[in-house]
Design a protein around this motif. Structure first.
Motif, mmCIF file in Angstrom:
data_model
loop_
_atom_site.group_PDB
_atom_site.id
_atom_site.type_symbol
_atom_site.label_atom_id
_atom_site.label_comp_id
_atom_site.label_asym_id
_atom_site.label_seq_id
_atom_site.Cartn_x
_atom_site.Cartn_y
_atom_site.Cartn_z
ATOM 1 N N ARG A 1 48.687 -30.959 22.491
ATOM 2 C CA ARG A 1 47.561 -30.910 23.430
ATOM 3 C C ARG A 1 46.463 -30.058 22.808
ATOM 4 O O ARG A 1 46.725 -29.020 22.198
ATOM 5 C CB ARG A 1 47.994 -30.299 24.756
ATOM 6 N N PHE A 2 45.229 -30.552 22.958
ATOM 7 C CA PHE A 2 44.070 -29.755 22.565
ATOM 8 C C PHE A 2 43.196 -29.554 23.786
ATOM 9 O O PHE A 2 42.916 -30.496 24.520
ATOM 10 C CB PHE A 2 43.261 -30.462 21.468
ATOM 11 N N ARG A 3 42.788 -28.309 23.985
ATOM 12 C CA ARG A 3 41.794 -28.034 25.024
ATOM 13 C C ARG A 3 40.646 -27.255 24.377
ATOM 14 O O ARG A 3 40.898 -26.340 23.585
ATOM 15 C CB ARG A 3 42.402 -27.206 26.161
ATOM 16 N N GLY A 4 39.440 -27.652 24.690
ATOM 17 C CA GLY A 4 38.280 -27.031 24.039
ATOM 18 C C GLY A 4 37.243 -26.567 25.040
ATOM 19 O O GLY A 4 37.121 -27.113 26.137
ATOM 20 N N LEU A 5 36.529 -25.540 24.646
ATOM 21 C CA LEU A 5 35.448 -25.027 25.491
ATOM 22 C C LEU A 5 34.302 -24.592 24.576
ATOM 23 O O LEU A 5 34.342 -23.502 24.011
ATOM 24 C CB LEU A 5 35.964 -23.850 26.333
ATOM 25 N N PRO A 6 33.313 -25.475 24.397
ATOM 26 C CA PRO A 6 32.196 -25.115 23.520
ATOM 27 C C PRO A 6 31.183 -24.240 24.257
ATOM 28 O O PRO A 6 30.557 -24.683 25.209
ATOM 29 C CB PRO A 6 31.580 -26.469 23.149
ATOM 30 N N VAL A 7 31.074 -22.998 23.826
ATOM 31 C CA VAL A 7 30.216 -22.036 24.519
ATOM 32 C C VAL A 7 28.972 -21.744 23.680
ATOM 33 O O VAL A 7 29.065 -21.490 22.474
ATOM 34 C CB VAL A 7 30.978 -20.728 24.815
ATOM 35 N N LEU A 8 27.837 -21.775 24.352
ATOM 36 C CA LEU A 8 26.567 -21.500 23.672
ATOM 37 C C LEU A 8 26.396 -19.999 23.450
ATOM 38 O O LEU A 8 26.747 -19.196 24.322
ATOM 39 C CB LEU A 8 25.404 -22.004 24.525
ATOM 40 N N THR A 9 25.870 -19.639 22.312
ATOM 41 C CA THR A 9 25.505 -18.239 22.075
ATOM 42 C C THR A 9 24.111 -18.182 21.466
ATOM 43 O O THR A 9 23.633 -19.174 20.908
ATOM 44 C CB THR A 9 26.468 -17.544 21.082
ATOM 45 N N ASN A 10 23.487 -17.028 21.579
ATOM 46 C CA ASN A 10 22.160 -16.847 20.976
ATOM 47 C C ASN A 10 22.310 -16.273 19.573
ATOM 48 O O ASN A 10 21.737 -15.254 19.223
ATOM 49 C CB ASN A 10 21.305 -15.952 21.864
ATOM 50 N N THR A 11 23.149 -16.944 18.797
ATOM 51 C CA THR A 11 23.300 -16.591 17.385
ATOM 52 C C THR A 11 22.657 -17.716 16.591
ATOM 53 O O THR A 11 22.062 -18.615 17.184
ATOM 54 C CB THR A 11 24.784 -16.453 17.036
ATOM 55 N N THR A 12 22.782 -17.690 15.283
ATOM 56 C CA THR A 12 22.108 -18.748 14.528
ATOM 57 C C THR A 12 22.745 -20.099 14.843
ATOM 58 O O THR A 12 23.926 -20.176 15.147
ATOM 59 C CB THR A 12 22.213 -18.514 13.013
ATOM 60 N N PRO A 13 21.941 -21.158 14.778
ATOM 61 C CA PRO A 13 22.486 -22.495 15.060
ATOM 62 C C PRO A 13 23.649 -22.818 14.126
ATOM 63 O O PRO A 13 23.662 -22.415 12.972
ATOM 64 C CB PRO A 13 21.304 -23.422 14.783
ATOM 65 N N ARG A 14 24.610 -23.517 14.677
ATOM 66 C CA ARG A 14 25.789 -23.870 13.897
ATOM 67 C C ARG A 14 25.685 -25.327 13.474
ATOM 68 O O ARG A 14 24.874 -26.087 13.997
ATOM 69 C CB ARG A 14 27.069 -23.660 14.715
ATOM 70 N N GLY A 15 26.551 -25.685 12.556
ATOM 71 C CA GLY A 15 26.589 -27.062 12.114
ATOM 72 C C GLY A 15 27.837 -27.273 11.309
ATOM 73 O O GLY A 15 28.674 -26.376 11.186
ATOM 74 N N ALA A 16 27.927 -28.462 10.751
ATOM 75 C CA ALA A 16 29.085 -28.737 9.923
ATOM 76 C C ALA A 16 29.055 -27.808 8.728
ATOM 77 O O ALA A 16 28.032 -27.651 8.086
ATOM 78 C CB ALA A 16 29.040 -30.185 9.449
ATOM 79 N N GLN A 17 30.149 -27.144 8.462
ATOM 80 C CA GLN A 17 30.265 -26.397 7.219
ATOM 81 C C GLN A 17 31.618 -26.723 6.606
ATOM 82 O O GLN A 17 32.655 -26.541 7.237
ATOM 83 C CB GLN A 17 30.172 -24.882 7.460
ATOM 84 N N ARG A 18 31.577 -27.203 5.411
ATOM 85 C CA ARG A 18 32.754 -27.545 4.614
ATOM 86 C C ARG A 18 34.072 -27.451 5.404
ATOM 87 O O ARG A 18 34.608 -26.372 5.587
ATOM 88 C CB ARG A 18 32.806 -26.623 3.393
ATOM 89 N N GLY A 19 34.545 -28.581 5.855
ATOM 90 C CA GLY A 19 35.780 -28.576 6.640
ATOM 91 C C GLY A 19 35.573 -27.967 8.000
ATOM 92 O O GLY A 19 36.292 -27.047 8.392
ATOM 93 N N PRO A 20 34.585 -28.468 8.748
ATOM 94 C CA PRO A 20 34.261 -27.844 10.040
ATOM 95 C C PRO A 20 35.387 -28.038 11.036
ATOM 96 O O PRO A 20 35.603 -29.145 11.516
ATOM 97 C CB PRO A 20 32.990 -28.570 10.483
ATOM 98 N N GLY A 21 36.071 -26.999 11.360
ATOM 99 C CA GLY A 21 37.196 -27.078 12.289
ATOM 100 C C GLY A 21 38.509 -27.116 11.540
ATOM 101 O O GLY A 21 39.383 -26.272 11.741
ATOM 102 N N GLN A 22 38.614 -28.051 10.608
ATOM 103 C CA GLN A 22 39.858 -28.189 9.853
ATOM 104 C C GLN A 22 40.157 -26.921 9.065
ATOM 105 O O GLN A 22 41.301 -26.474 8.985
ATOM 106 C CB GLN A 22 39.764 -29.368 8.871
ATOM 107 N N ASN A 23 39.117 -26.334 8.467
ATOM 108 C CA ASN A 23 39.374 -25.179 7.609
ATOM 109 C C ASN A 23 39.638 -23.907 8.408
ATOM 110 O O ASN A 23 40.418 -23.054 7.985
ATOM 111 C CB ASN A 23 38.218 -24.989 6.627
#
Lengths: 804, 329, 250, 195
Positions: A356-378
């Motif tokens: 089972r996977f449960r996720g909660l994407p929360v916004l923060t006022n930090t720098t914008p995020r994006g894919a970075q080499r193995g985003p999630g997997q790494n």
């Protein structure tokens, strides 16, 4: 070993000469007549509303050419990134730009502009925002989930008790936003002889590509020419056109070389469109060079995780169940989506019987995020490795063995949908690595060496899906016999733009010297190619080049049949000639065939082309039609299942208990990416990925002051990108080199797992050196190790993120 | 943040004579900026966080450069590059600890142009201060680094007074250990002071790191033979082994006689606003053998009086461990 | 000449850092000029013979009040020196001395407030409309305190209270043995506090300079003696004060 | 009002004269100096063995001059802070960060940038050749800087050990992480095996 002529062989990519003699041009190296220089004013507050911009001080300033504000560019709906905004949601959010005849004047002008900003509440740690009464990073809410079913803001708060329990390592009971599962989780845990349950944190950090994202643009006859720093080439065009508000055929992207991307320049980003708007307003070319600090702000960063994981293992080491809950730090623009990918990586790499996977994407006022080499997997690779070690220890299994027991193979089904994989040989990768590393012998060495040093051995596994389909291939054989290979995949530094074109050369059996690659400018008649990201290029682009070359060969044979009589199938090619299989005298050179193609026209010369190719490819074919034999096709080769890029790594460290620092004594990385297409390139990716893994494991992280939202690390110094002396002088790599059945050459991609296996091997080795203690965190910095060794508390709260 | 990286308009003076330099330094005082290697200069200027009207480039003044033997030791011109110090036979033969410390500064390119004087008088690296915040050190009324949730991993354990920044210099710790003498000139003449007095803390000088007054130029560093060829130890612990500043560093010179410590000087970098001399440890060691028990006690004494912030308590064991390593070496 | 030093902070705002310490030289110069002018005018005037200090002694200041005065004077001096010297380039570790002296000043000031309300006749110090006759009417004699003395006291009172209040706010924001500092106040509010503290301190420099000057003037020296020894002579009292308004208790 | 000027340390000046006067005096003094004594703008630079006349602002960095005045864009600006090494050039044979060097300070020196590394006939320097052979560069942005550091090393030490090479190149960040390949290149260029 295979018998290919080009595939699996090293070659010299044509652009490398420019890189060693300084002639390679990156976005900022281009100039245009009358060009002016733009600089950006970026938000000094973490969240706010611009109430007034007073530019009176620069109205008559000598050398100032113009100002561009959010009113001059299309507005963007929150939470998406804007070119310029009046509602900054992070420190560094671009608010306006000034153009001047030189950069210093532009900066002087920026210094004089008065921007009034009303500040709003902000959050730099997702848990602060989740806390009841806590700040929301956007006025619309604090959670934003993107999914196929629909995307939108939510306001999710947990009670203080829920937060505290989560911090204490208990299963989160607060609301989540996304979920998927397969199998019978309850049964899985019931069947388990061992259950491991731990909270974890992976802190996000900046991409910090060497080249800050410069862009220059001008307009000519209604077409916007953009000199940008792009990770992909053709793939950029739709997005860039959309940003600029023009049709796709009205934009030309020039991106001959790109100084690194790592996921931060996959598609067109807002800053690349800024000069286009500015140039339109001023009627002259505009270049926007941004500072390193601004590259930190808008150059993207890895998504951070705060999570909880529960794993069940059977007596024999088989993973019976996996349950993971991930709060994702998705920055202000709700970019990333790493959480679900992390869950997917668990399902693939360890193949739990239920999950089972449960996720909660929360916004923060930090720098914008994006894919970075193995985003999630790494991120999850780093967290999983010490847990696998823990399980092995508890079940009295060898650490290598427990990984082999759960290793992904050709029979494994993955993800929520339990899809098949195209092929997977993780067990073989692990064994190959163990042999090269000499795992069995090294394990016998004592852990305690010369005090105060202790040894640690680690094993890591990395995964990222490594392929895509449906893109177009385009080649042309010219009447002079030269083979023109069109590559729209982008030039990020992996050389896959070139190595994948060798698939076409392979099919055409031609000499590499007769091939000319066209890339780097969208007006160079490039096809619709894959994005150069997600480890897909090798798989996707060998297929497109294959289908285009097959199309060309088919046409060559048909032309030969027309010239010499007989059926197309009677003919064969040898690299220079098309000849009759049984009557070798019936032969034409490629050059003659190409000349004939021009004369025959129609599909042969590209005057007629398949309808299913992308508009971008169509325009390119139209441009080259009639200049030779055109091979063009959309990749419709069969493809079913997940295409895994896999890697395994072994590492030996010596950890100094008195300083908390460790040295990497040996590193072995094994790629499992199907057939090796370009050995040197693969080696470079595996070693470069290892350096990234080393940075993530011990050095790199975002640090924000929660009191004022200020980022502590805005340059290379504080971002702590690994230097020569922070990584081993020699690293070793190899590949399994077993072909994947769904690629004509058996190839899959590797760029991202190359890093995942490294960071995982290191977290595993650190844990091993400390007798199995698991920090459950990246990075593990020397102060954390020292605090643990001396029995002191860590400086941060449990599950705190974006901190030292 | 508004972000800049182009050099702003500034005047540049490149005097070749000592007197011209001193005159310029006097004329411009706070408005002038003395330029050595410039590696801690251009960032401040590009950021527009410091705005001098004139740069006074001292690199063309031969009198400020070079390493020479004197009757009592050696004298090093303040404008001597770290590269030259690292490679100098006199220093390597007699004061190797300085070469070692200089060799751990920043990166090769920075060491190639960075000067000893510049390395000594460089400003603190407190990231809040470097951001241009109006903190105590910048003449303001508060400290951002010492607040309830501040990110202060790199900050001070000792002798903080309102400002909690630390001394970043690697060579400073070595020179305080070597009991160096600083030679300072202005138009009125010379003055000399010990390295220990040269570095000043926030309790007395909250906006400056050294006793150097406007109009003054640090022109040379004298090393007396008192500690030449003494057994020494230098170690710097930083996150990365290039560029990064010390989390904690240690410099020790020690003389032993009949298996007991005759005299020693021990200095830590990265734990206070100045190189932090471990006076109590030195006194404790005097006359004692370097047994494991004595060493353990010495380490405990070293960290006495440390006051931790939110993120820097790891510096206490780190410092204690470095003291032990230095004494065991 | 500006009163405040300002800085453009990283958020683009102009923040007040505090008083402009250049004002110190202006204040000193103005005070010096004022004193010099007074001295010249006073010298030009015919001087009356000083009243005889012998004879019956009348207690003007009780011992406890004299101690208060001098403790206050010392703490004030310490505070001004530790506060101002570092600003003009004489640097030493001043902070701890400063806040210890500040605490002392605060404590004795509170003591003095209580004493003046409950034990002393607060009306002696009260400035009324009638008091303003004094400068214009040669024959008008004040009660226990002259208008000048009352004015001085009033100025010092106001300034001291201001400096104490602003000082306590600042004190709350540094590390002490009892608490750790916080950034509880925003930079701009803090700037105002520092500005008030600085400007008031500068005003105190002027006021105290005048106080010292007058205390040392020959015709007023007996007041200074009274602050040391406690008494003035009956002659001195009669010469300068109205018998009815200053009723001496036994 | 200038904070720096007025904040502190007036005591000396004050003793001599009144404060207000001294402040004005100081400012006048500095204005005088602006007019005379500051550097000439038109200077000669020795770049890659060629004398070039350039109009250089007093505050201009060598990286700016090379890139924007002389069109030598092989010198890259990665951070403009001396924190990455992409702008490394040789000044009198010694590696320097061009972003952190004033152009005026190299007037009497020889500057070598990446454009001056190849032989005059266009053939590549052994380092360049080895970097091609070893596929050392990835994105290539740091490569010119890596090459300059390597060239300086080999000029001084034609047969460096791998560790010496690692130290010599350590002031150059490679975000792609091609360190191993660069070191292989240096070893190959110095005629040493990578085994």
């Amino acid at each position: 070993m295979n018998n290919y002529k080009h595939i699996g062989k090293n070659f010299i990519p044509p652009d490398i000469y420019g890189k060693v003699n300084g002639k390679a041009k990156y976005a900022e190296d281009f100039r245009a007549d009358g060009m002016v220089f733009a600089r950006m004013y970026t938000s000094p507050v973490a969240h706010g509303r611009v109430t007034d911009i007073d530019t009176s001080a620069i109205d008559n300033m000598e050398g100032v050419v113009g100002i561009l504000t959010a009113d001059d560019v299309p507005s963007t709906e929150a939470p998406n990134a804007a070119i310029l905004t009046n509602n900054p949601a992070f420190i560094g959010d671009p608010i306006l730009a000034v153009a001047a005849t030189d950069e210093r004047i532009a900066e002087d002008a920026l210094n004089k502009i008065k921007v009034k900003i009303e500040t709003l509440p902000f959050a730099v740690d997702p848990l602060d925002s989740l806390m009841e009464g806590g700040p929301d990073a956007r006025e619309e809410g604090n959670v934003f989930s993107r999914s196929r079913e629909g995307s939108g803001f939510k306001k999710i708060k947990w009670t203080k008790k829920q937060i505290e329990e989560f911090r204490a390592g208990k299963e989160p009971t607060g609301e989540h936003a996304t979920e998927w599962n397969y199998g019978n989780l309850e049964q899985g845990f019931k069947d388990a002889a061992l259950i491991i349950e731990e909270p974890f944190v992976t802190t996000g950090y900046a991409h910090m590509s060497m080249e800050p994202r410069t862009a220059m643009a001008y307009w000519q006859n209604g077409t916007c020419y953009v000199y940008g720093s792009a990770q992909s080439q053709s793939f950029w065009l739709p997005g860039l056109a959309r940003l600029l508000g023009v049709e796709q055929d009205k934009v030309v992207l020039i991106s001959e070389n790109t100084g690194g991307g790592f996921g931060s320049k996959i598609g067109a980003y807002p800053a690349a469109a800024l000069p286009g708007y500015f140039s339109k307003k001023l009627g002259r070319p505009v270049q926007l060079r941004i500072t390193r600090e601004q590259e930190f702000y808008i150059g993207s960063a890895r998504v951070g995780f705060q999570g909880w994981i529960k794993l069940g293992f059977a007596e024999d080491g088989r993973m019976t169940a996996g349950d993971v809950f991930i709060i994702e730090d998705i920055g202000p623009n709700a970019t990333g989506g790493d959480g679900s990918s992390a869950g997917g990586a668990i399902s693939l790499l360890y193949d739990p019987e239920a999950m089972r996977f449960r996720g909660l994407p929360v916004l923060t006022n930090t720098t914008p995020r994006g894919a970075q080499r193995g985003p999630g997997q790494n991120q999850i690779a780093a967290i999983m490795a010490p847990l696998m070690d823990k399980a092995a220890k508890a079940l009295d299994l060898d650490r290598l063995e427990i990984r082999k027991i759960n290793a992904v193979n050709n029979e494994t089904t993955v993800y929520a949908e339990q899809r098949p994989v195209t092929s997977a040989y993780m067990k073989e990768a692990l064994q190959k690595g163990a042999d090269l590393f000499d795992w069995d012998t090294k394990q016998q060495f004592p852990q305690k060496i010369n005090a105060p040093k202790v040894r640690g051995l680690g094993i890591g596994q990395g995964y990222h899906s490594a392929g895509a389909k449906g893109f177009d291939g385009l080649i042309r054989i010219a009447p002079d016999g030269k083979i023109h290979l069109y590559s729209g995949v982008g030039n990020l530094g992996t050389y896959s733009y070139a190595s994948t074109t060798r698939a076409a050369a392979e099919v055409l059996k031609c000499e590499w010297d007769d091939c000319i690659i066209h890339n780097g400018r969208s007006d160079k008649n490039l096809p619709w190619s894959s994005y150069q990201a997600g480890s897909v290029s090798t798989y996707a682009q060998t297929r497109t080049n294959y289908v285009a070359a097959v199309d060309a060969v088919d046409k060559m044979k048909n032309i030969a049949a027309k010239i010499h009589g007989g059926k197309a199938d009677d003919f064969d090619i040898d690299g220079r000639h098309v000849h009759h299989k049984t009557t070798p005298s019936k032969s034409s050179t490629y050059a003659e065939i190409a000349q004939a193609a021009i004369e025959f026209g129609g599909t042969f010369s590209g005057a007629i082309y398949p309808e299913d190719i992308h508009d971008i490819t169509k325009r390119s074919v139209q441009n080259i039609a009639g200049t030779g034999l055109v091979g063009v096709a959309k990749d419709k080769l069969p493809q079913n299942g997940v295409i895994p890029g896999l890697a395994a790594a072994f590492v030996e460290i010596e950890l100094d208990l008195e300083t908390g620092k460790y040295e990497i004594m040996d590193y072995v990385g094994i790629a499992e990416c199907g057939t090796v297409v370009h050995p040197q390139g693969l080696d470079a990716q595996m070693k470069g990925g290892a350096v990234w893994g080393m940075g993530m494991a011990g050095l790199e992280r975002h640090v924000f002051d929660p009191q004022n939202g200020l980022p502590a690390n805005i340059g290379y110094h504080q971002c702590k990108v690994p230097s020569y002396l922070d990584v081993p002088s020699v690293t070793r790599t190899d590949a399994v080199d077993l072909p994947d059945p769904q690629n004509p050459f058996g190839a899959r991609g590797i760029g991202e797992p190359a890093m995942g296996c490294a960071v995982a091997a290191l977290t595993s080795a650190i844990s091993d050196a400390l007798d199995g203690y698991n920090f459950g965190r990246t990075p593990v910095s020397s102060d954390m190790i020292l605090n643990y060794v001396t029995g002191n508390n860590q400086s941060f709260k449990p599950l705190q993120t974006n901190n030292f | 943040m508004p972000s800049y990286d182009v050099m702003p308009e500034v005047q540049l003076y490149q005097p070749t004579e000592v007197d011209d330099a001193l005159n310029l330094a006097e004329k411009f005082r706070q408005q002038g900026w003395l330029l050595g290697g410039g590696q801690d200069t251009y960032g401040w200027l590009k950021d527009r966080a410091k705005n001098p009207t004139a740069l006074i480039d001292l690199n063309d003044i031969e009198a400020f450069k070079g390493i020479k033997a004197t009757s009592t030791g050696i004298e090093i011109g303040a404008l001597t590059t770290l590269r030259d110090i690292i490679r100098n036979p006199l220093i390597n033969d007699h004061f190797e600890i300085l070469a070692k410390a200089a060799g751990r500064v920043a990166s090769p390119q920075i060491r190639n142009v960075g000067t000893l004087g510049g390395n000594l008088i460089q400003d603190t690296r407190c990231w809040y201060y470097r951001r241009g915040l109006a903190c105590y050190r910048a003449g303001g009324n508060l400290c951002y680094a010492d607040s309830p949730e501040a990110m202060n991993r790199e900050h001070a354990l000792f002798n903080a007074s309102r400002c909690v920044a630390v001394s970043p210099s690697d060579t400073a710790t070595a020179l305080v250990a070597l009991n160096a003498t600083m030679v300072i000139k202005n138009i009125d003449g010379d003055r000399e002071m010990s390295a220990e007095d040269f570095f000043v803390g926030p309790d007395t000088h909250i906006t400056q790191m050294t006793a150097l007054e406007p109009g003054e130029i640090l022109t040379g560093i004298k090393l007396s033979n008192e500690w030449s060829n003494a057994r020494y130890y230098f170690e710097k612990i930083a996150d990365r082994d290039v560029w990064d500043f010390a989390l904690v560093s240690i410099a020790l010179v020690i003389k032993e006689e009949a298996n007991t410590v005759k005299d020693s000087r021990m200095v830590c970098g990265g734990v206070a606003c100045t190189p932090y001399r471990l006076n109590k440890v030195e006194q404790y060691l005097k006359g004692n053998p370097l047994s494991e028990k004595i060493i353990t006690n010495a380490a405990k004494i070293a960290s006495q009086g440390a006051e931790t912030l939110n993120y820097n308590h790891f510096k206490i064991p780190l410092m204690e461990n470095l003291v032990k390593r230095a004494l065991r070496s | 000449m500006e009163f405040a030093t300002l800085k453009k902070d990283v958020w683009g705002r102009e923040v007040i850092l505090g008083a402009s310490w250049d004002l110190l030289w202006v204040i000193l110069a103005l005070t010096f000029i004022g004193i010099a002018m007074h001295a010249i005018i006073a010298a030009a005037k015919k001087r009356k013979a000083a009243p005889d200090s012998s004879g019956k002694r009348i207690e003007r200041h009780e011992k406890i009040d004299r101690i208060f005065h001098w403790v206050m004077a010392v703490s004030m001096f310490v505070l001004l020196i530790t506060g101002i010297f570092p600003k003009i380039g004489i640097e030493f570790a001043w902070l701890t001395i400063h806040w210890v002296a500040g605490l002392l000043l605060t404590v004795i000031t509170i003591f003095h407030i209580f004493r003046s309300i409950f034990w002393q006749n607060i009306k002696d110090m009260w400035i009324g409309l009638k008091d303003f006759k004094e400068p214009f009417d040669e024959s008008y004699k004040p009660g226990k305190y002259s208008l000048a003395q009352k004015s001085m006291h009033a100025s010092v009172t106001i300034l001291t209270l201001l400096v104490i209040v602003s000082g306590i706010i600042m004190f709350a924001l540094i590390d002490t043995p009892w608490w750790e500092r916080t950034n509880a106040l925003s930079e701009d509010i803090l700037g105002w506090v520092f500005l008030i503290h600085g400007l008031v301190s500068l005003a105190l420099v002027a006021v105290i300079s005048l106080h010292i000057y007058f205390g040392l003037r020959p015709e007023k020296l007996f007041y200074t003696r009274s602050m040391i020894k406690g008494w003035i002579s009956e002659h001195e009292k009669d010469e300068n004060h109205d018998q009815e308004k200053w009723v001496v208790k036994d | 009002m200038n904070v720096n000027l007025t904040r502190r340390r007036f005591i000396k000046a004050v003793i001599a004269s009144s404060a207000v006067a001294s402040q004005t005096g100081c400012q006048l003094g500095s204005k005088d100096l602006h007019a005379k004594g500051s550097v000439e703008r038109l200077i000669s630079l020795d770049i890659n063995g060629k004398k070039r006349r350039v109009d250089v602002l007093p505050q201009e960095t060598l990286a700016s001059t090379l890139r924007y005045k002389l069109g030598l864009t092989g010198t890259k600006i990665g951070c403009n802070r001396g924190e990455c090494g992409a702008c490394t050039v040789l000044i009198d044979g010694i590696p320097n960060y061009a972003c952190s060097t004033l152009s005026h300070s190299v007037r009497k020196r020889q500057v070598q940038s990446i454009e001056g590394v190849a032989n005059k006939d266009g053939t590549l320097h052994p380092i360049q050749e080895a970097f091609v052979e070893e596929l050392s560069p990835q994105c290539g942005f740091c490569t010119p800087g890596q090459i300059m550091s390597a060239v300086a090393l080999l000029n001084e030490n034609p047969k460096p050990s791998r560790e010496e090479a690692r130290q010599a190149l350590s002031g150059n960040i490679c975000r792609c992480g091609a360190y191993d390949h660069y070191l292989n290149g240096v070893m190959r260029a110095s005629g040493q095996s990578n085994e």
